[in-house]
Design an enzyme around this catalytic site. Structure first.
Site, PDB file in Angstrom:
ATOM      1  N   ASN A   1      -6.744  -4.447   5.579  1.00 31.46           N
ATOM      2  CA  ASN A   1      -7.220  -3.532   6.621  1.00 31.46           C
ATOM      3  C   ASN A   1      -7.820  -4.260   7.825  1.00 31.46           C
ATOM      4  OD1 ASN A   1      -6.771  -0.674   6.541  1.00 31.46           O
ATOM      5  ND2 ASN A   1      -7.815  -0.640   4.564  1.00 31.46           N
TER       6      ASN A   1
ATOM      7  N   ASP B   1       2.632   4.702   5.177  1.00 31.44           N
ATOM      8  CA  ASP B   1       2.416   4.165   6.522  1.00 31.44           C
ATOM      9  C   ASP B   1       2.416   2.644   6.522  1.00 31.44           C
ATOM     10  OD1 ASP B   1       0.104   4.409   5.029  1.00 31.44           O
ATOM     11  OD2 ASP B   1      -1.159   5.106   6.667  1.00 31.44           O
ATOM     12  N   HIS B   2       2.408   2.048   5.333  1.00 31.19           N
ATOM     13  CA  HIS B   2       2.528   0.594   5.166  1.00 31.19           C
ATOM     14  C   HIS B   2       3.923   0.249   4.637  1.00 31.19           C
ATOM     15  CE1 HIS B   2      -1.923  -0.362   5.262  1.00 31.19           C
ATOM     16  NE2 HIS B   2      -1.960   0.938   5.003  1.00 31.19           N
TER      17      HIS B   2
ATOM     18  N   ASN C   1       0.879  -1.167   0.000  1.00 28.82           N
ATOM     19  CA  ASN C   1       0.000   0.000   0.000  1.00 28.82           C
ATOM     20  C   ASN C   1       0.916   1.217   0.000  1.00 28.82           C
ATOM     21  OD1 ASN C   1      -1.423   2.343   0.906  1.00 28.82           O
ATOM     22  ND2 ASN C   1      -3.075   1.045   1.647  1.00 28.82           N
TER      23      ASN C   1
ATOM     24  N   GLU D   1      -3.818   1.726  -3.073  1.00 34.31           N
ATOM     25  CA  GLU D   1      -3.954   3.159  -2.772  1.00 34.31           C
ATOM     26  C   GLU D   1      -3.005   3.988  -3.647  1.00 34.31           C
ATOM     27  OE1 GLU D   1      -4.759   5.981   1.136  1.00 34.31           O
ATOM     28  OE2 GLU D   1      -3.962   3.964   1.444  1.00 34.31           O
TER      29      GLU D   1
ATOM     30  N   TYR E   1      -7.718  -4.016  -2.275  1.00 30.31           N
ATOM     31  CA  TYR E   1      -7.607  -2.964  -1.268  1.00 30.31           C
ATOM     32  C   TYR E   1      -8.942  -2.891  -0.527  1.00 30.31           C
ATOM     33  CZ  TYR E   1      -6.994   1.795   0.637  1.00 30.31           C
ATOM     34  OH  TYR E   1      -6.910   2.890   1.459  1.00 30.31           O
TER      35      TYR E   1
ATOM     36  N   ASP F   1      -3.875  -4.885   0.877  1.00 32.80           N
ATOM     37  CA  ASP F   1      -4.189  -4.281   2.159  1.00 32.80           C
ATOM     38  C   ASP F   1      -5.581  -4.761   2.557  1.00 32.80           C
ATOM     39  OD1 ASP F   1      -4.743  -2.719   4.325  1.00 32.80           O
ATOM     40  OD2 ASP F   1      -4.517  -0.792   3.307  1.00 32.80           O
TER      41      ASP F   1
END
Length: 264
Positions: free
Chosen positions: A153, A254-255, A11, A38, A109, A151
């Site tokens: 999540n 952030d990933h 991501n 993303e 995603y 991702d």
């Protein structure tokens, strides 16, 4: 003996903003296939040239302006191309292909789901659960050897978060999300390759919030990024790696990237 096939998922949180670290990663690691989530760019504005310069001539896109977006970049031939609307609102959250050996590769995603773990108070949370249910319906009827990555999540295990007790009611680690993901897993004998090679309770984080200036100071990570495979494909996996150092690179996502190698 042939070299293992390296498949990476990342991501990237805006591929144009972070193209320099993507190029650095590709030069250093040289994966055969890179699945991005993303990407935050429409297909016509995707920065294809840097990838082609590094030998990634196969570029399959499902982009969207400002939000979402997924892409598969490959140095090996890929065939077919589908985009499932598991969000049921035309958001760009999936692209799928077949490898030369016939194995499916699906890049997904999953929606984050907002901040409140209640579908009535927070429609985004309901959309996330419905997304996973649609994935499960697809998986139930799947007969092709398949890898699904991206991702998700969701951090499903207690050891997939920095504090199970403190995150029990936090979206990404709630019981209802974990139950939904477990139903997906059981629908087709999926193998979670991260935990196959790094069994719980080993620490295995892939995401840290931007809210902490130094993510290493408190290490409040979660394992939100996954690579799973149907059992026949999982039997050919030889390693799974997380590239935590990438979280400290200039302008990081952030990933972090994750990679599985397959002895195809």
């Amino acid at each position: 003996m042939a070299q293992p096939l390296k498949i990476v998922s990342w991501n990237i949180n805006s591929v144009r903003f972070r193209i320099e670290i993507v190029e650095r990663f590709l030069r250093e690691v040289c994966p055969d296939i890179l699945c991005l989530q993303e990407t935050k760019v429409i297909d016509g504005d995707f920065p294809a040239a840097p990838f082609r310069a590094l030998g990634y001539d196969q570029i399959l896109l499902h982009g969207q302006k400002m939000h979402h977006g997924v892409a598969i970049l490959s140095r090996i031939p890929l065939v077919e191309d589908d985009r499932y609307d598991w969000q049921a609102n035309m958001e760009a959250r999936h692209v799928g292909v077949r490898l030369p050996n016939g194995v499916r590769l699906d890049n997904v995603y999953v929606p984050a789901g907002g901040d409140i773990p209640d579908r009535d108070a927070n429609p985004k949370f309901g959309q996330k659960l419905d997304f996973i249910d649609r994935m499960t319906d697809w998986s139930t009827n799947l007969t092709t050897p398949t890898i699904i990555t991206g991702d998700f999540n969701i951090a499903p295990l207690e050891s997939d978060v920095w504090s199970h007790k403190q995150l029990l009611n936090t979206v990404s680690h709630t019981a209802i999300e974990i139950e939904a993901l477990n139903r997906f897993k059981q629908s087709n004998d999926w193998v979670d390759l991260g935990r196959h090679f790094h069994p719980a309770p080993a620490r295995l984080h892939t995401w840290w919030s931007y809210r902490s200036p130094d993510y290493t100071a408190n290490d409040r990570g979660r394992r939100l990024d996954h690579m799973w495979a149907t059992a026949d494909v999982a039997a050919q996996a030889v390693s799974h790696t997380v590239f935590e150092d990438c979280r400290s690179w200039l302008k990081p996502s952030d990933h972090i990237p994750i990679m599985t190698e397959f002895a195809f």
